[in-house]
Design a protein around this motif. Sequence first.
Motif, short mmCIF file in Angstrom:
data_model
loop_
_atom_site.label_atom_id
_atom_site.label_comp_id
_atom_site.label_asym_id
_atom_site.label_seq_id
_atom_site.Cartn_x
_atom_site.Cartn_y
_atom_site.Cartn_z
N GLY A 446 0.85 -1.18 0.00
CA GLY A 446 0.00 0.00 0.00
C GLY A 446 0.88 1.23 0.00
N PRO A 447 0.28 2.40 -0.07
CA PRO A 447 1.08 3.62 -0.04
C PRO A 447 1.90 3.65 1.25
CG PRO A 447 -1.23 4.12 -0.51
CD PRO A 447 -1.17 2.67 -0.13
N PHE A 448 3.18 3.97 1.13
CA PHE A 448 4.07 3.89 2.29
C PHE A 448 5.02 5.07 2.25
CE2 PHE A 448 7.50 2.11 4.90
CZ PHE A 448 6.77 1.51 5.93
N PRO A 449 5.08 5.86 3.32
CA PRO A 449 5.93 7.05 3.29
C PRO A 449 7.38 6.72 2.96
CG PRO A 449 4.75 6.86 5.41
CD PRO A 449 4.40 5.65 4.60
N GLY A 450 7.96 7.41 2.00
CA GLY A 450 9.36 7.19 1.66
C GLY A 450 9.57 6.11 0.62
N VAL A 451 8.50 5.44 0.19
CA VAL A 451 8.66 4.38 -0.82
C VAL A 451 7.87 4.74 -2.07
CG1 VAL A 451 8.21 1.96 -1.38
CG2 VAL A 451 9.05 2.58 0.88
N ASN A 453 8.53 2.99 -5.06
CA ASN A 453 8.41 1.78 -5.87
C ASN A 453 8.30 0.56 -4.95
OD1 ASN A 453 8.88 -0.49 -7.44
ND2 ASN A 453 10.23 0.61 -8.86
N GLY A 454 7.06 0.13 -4.73
CA GLY A 454 6.80 -0.99 -3.83
C GLY A 454 7.43 -2.29 -4.29
N MET A 494 20.69 -0.37 -7.37
CA MET A 494 19.22 -0.34 -7.41
C MET A 494 18.78 1.09 -7.58
SD MET A 494 18.18 -2.81 -4.30
CE MET A 494 19.25 -4.12 -3.74
N ASN A 495 18.19 1.43 -8.74
CA ASN A 495 17.57 2.75 -8.84
C ASN A 495 16.07 2.55 -8.98
OD1 ASN A 495 17.03 2.29 -11.56
ND2 ASN A 495 18.81 3.45 -12.28
#
Length: 520
Positions: A446-451, A453-454, A494-495
């Motif tokens: 789910g939406p996650f602060p700071g992420v 690209n899940g 990892m980008n």
Amino acid sequence: MFSRVLIPLGAAVLTYAQSVTPIVDIGYAIHQASLLKSTNTYYNFSNIRFAAPPVGELRFQGPVDPPGNRSAGIQDGTYGPICPQIYPNWVSTGLSTTNDSSVEIHTSDDNESEDCLFLDVVVPEKIFESRNFGSGSPVMVWIYGGGYVAGDKLTGFNPVGLLDRSKQSVIYVAMNYRLGAFGFLAGPSLQTNGTANVGLLDQRFALQWVQKYIHLFGGDPNRVTVFGESAGGGSIMHQITAYGGRNGRSPFQQAISMSPGFYPLPGNYAPEVSLQQFLKAANVSTVQEARQLSSAALIQANSEVVSLAPYGSFIFGPSVDGDLIPAMPGKLLLQGSFDHKGLTFANPAIANDSAFAAAIKSWLPTASEAIVSYLATTLYPPIFDGSQDYTTMLSRVALAIGEMEIACNAGFLAQAFSGLGSRAYLFSVPPGRHGTDTPYAFYTSGPFPGVENGTLAMILQDYFTQFAVTGDPNIPGITPNFPLYGKESTVLNMNSTFISPLPDPAANPRCSWWQEALFV
Ligand SMILES: *[C@@H]1O[C@H](CO)[C@@H](O)[C@H](O)[C@H]1NC(C)=O
Ligand SMILES: *[C@@H]1O[C@H](CO)[C@@H](O)[C@H](O)[C@H]1NC(C)=O
Ligand SMILES: *[C@@H]1O[C@H](CO)[C@@H](O)[C@H](O)[C@H]1NC(C)=O
Ligand SMILES: *[C@@H]1O[C@H](CO)[C@@H](O)[C@H](O)[C@H]1NC(C)=O
Ligand SMILES: *[C@@H]1O[C@H](CO)[C@@H](O)[C@H](O)[C@H]1NC(C)=O
Ligand SMILES: *[C@@H]1O[C@H](CO)[C@@H](O)[C@H](O)[C@H]1NC(C)=O
Ligand SMILES: *[C@@H]1O[C@H](CO)[C@@H](O)[C@H](O)[C@H]1NC(C)=O
Ligand SMILES: *[C@@H]1O[C@H](CO)[C@@H](O)[C@H](O)[C@H]1NC(C)=O
Ligand SMILES: *[C@@H]1O[C@H](CO)[C@@H](O)[C@H](O)[C@H]1NC(C)=O
């Protein structure tokens, strides 16, 4: 030996199944879990005291065993203050412009207390239920960052997403450790009547606790992976090299050191200056007198000294002797780093060359003029035509301080363990700054602060947990191949869009110079 596990079993207690959570008897105390629910069930054994309250005569001394507290009955884990802490003003000020997700600023209504040596154990239900069978499950132990002056085991680090992703195959442990003057006083005047780097000793004490007690929760003390970011990663570097490897087995077998950071404190001078600053702020002249003060007075003195730290410095931190010898017995070392990692620490006010040299002088107060000049003209010359790894004064400062405090450390670790199968990654997802990978490690879907690209977050979690479980981060057919660091110094880049191998940017002559510690 005296420990046993108590858990309601059998039909008689099933009627209580909704309200009864497991109880573990650890000998000196008895703890009951609370439930953590996601799509899976976890038992949250929170705030287990792993050392005696480090107050009074125990201040500025290594941790000691907690007093027995069985008579108090079952502990529900709700009591557990965080350690006294404060960030330097330059961090708080810089935050508004950097959005550094690794930095959590606590407010005064958080409960801070010197009585803060607690740890959490979060166990997947299925591991707990099978704890008496087989040799136990792997354990991941988190060491938080925060410049050795701030942070705590819980804030921002809910392990449920990581545990879900591991398919409930690991146990999660996180400990508090003492910070600032409480954890990292050092210098000759301290060492006549006190112990240096007690914050690192707290971590080690918690790791030894894991060795002793984790089987009671279904864990295997022989499959412990420590992981941590920034000061947590730097702590791990120190734990790996602790005692130069001459003090028996490490209380862990594997490590994931994410951007290992620490401010180089190679000698006695800087720690002694900081100690004297702290004593002065507390209005005393010896550590023994400081031990007689109230907690409030010491917290005030710590706050005064740390808040005024110059750019890039946190005043207190591990004091290293330049004799860092890798000690971890024959296992993998997975470490991480990423581009421009000094940016959080760069001082935008450094606008010209004399200011750059002055800054170096403040970073390395005991360095000779020749060393300062070498850094300012040869290692990081003021040339902005694209021939260097920077094109502006700000990125020059960022590179210099970033390599000194963080970037090179990652390479040192990977190189030291390259013959033993270490791997390294470079996390260059924008903003590619200190701490960017931490929310990815603790991602829940789910939406996650700071992420942003899940998918990438889940791949990172796969690497971490697969490494904890098997010693190799690769899940064939699922994750992109994560190569060994090897002689070619290959890192996995990892980008935000792509994962691919790359030559390690930290394998450069500047890092080789820092590694020799010629600035001492
Ligand atoms: C013992 O347990 C009681 C009740 O939970 C708690 O108030 C007290 O602080 C504990 N003491 C120690 C030393 O752990
Ligand atoms: C575990 O329980 C403690 C005490 O109730 C609570 O503060 C903490 O948030 C819980 N842990 C998680 C990950 O929710
Ligand atoms: C910081 O975060 C806010 C909100 O997410 C965003 O609007 C702002 O552009 C960010 N600033 C920087 C410098 O990244
Ligand atoms: C701090 O402790 C008090 C009293 O124990 C409690 O009521 C309060 O909720 C705690 N605050 C936080 C932020 O944990
Ligand atoms: C520190 O000094 C005090 C008295 O000055 C003494 O009581 C104590 O034992 C000393 N501690 C150590 C570890 O030497
Ligand atoms: C130290 O003394 C000064 C001046 O009297 C006072 O302002 C300060 O609060 C004292 N500090 C502590 C920690 O007691
Ligand atoms: C260099 O920068 C410093 C600090 O910003 C300033 O005090 C000084 O005047 C500058 N020198 C030159 C030659 O511009
Ligand atoms: C990610 O890395 C790939 C391969 O190195 C590169 O082609 C691509 O431009 C990068 N993407 C970003 C957003 O940096
Ligand atoms: C997220 O990262 C993964 C792994 O690198 C990549 O395959 C995917 O395309 C990325 N998603 C976006 C929206 O960039």
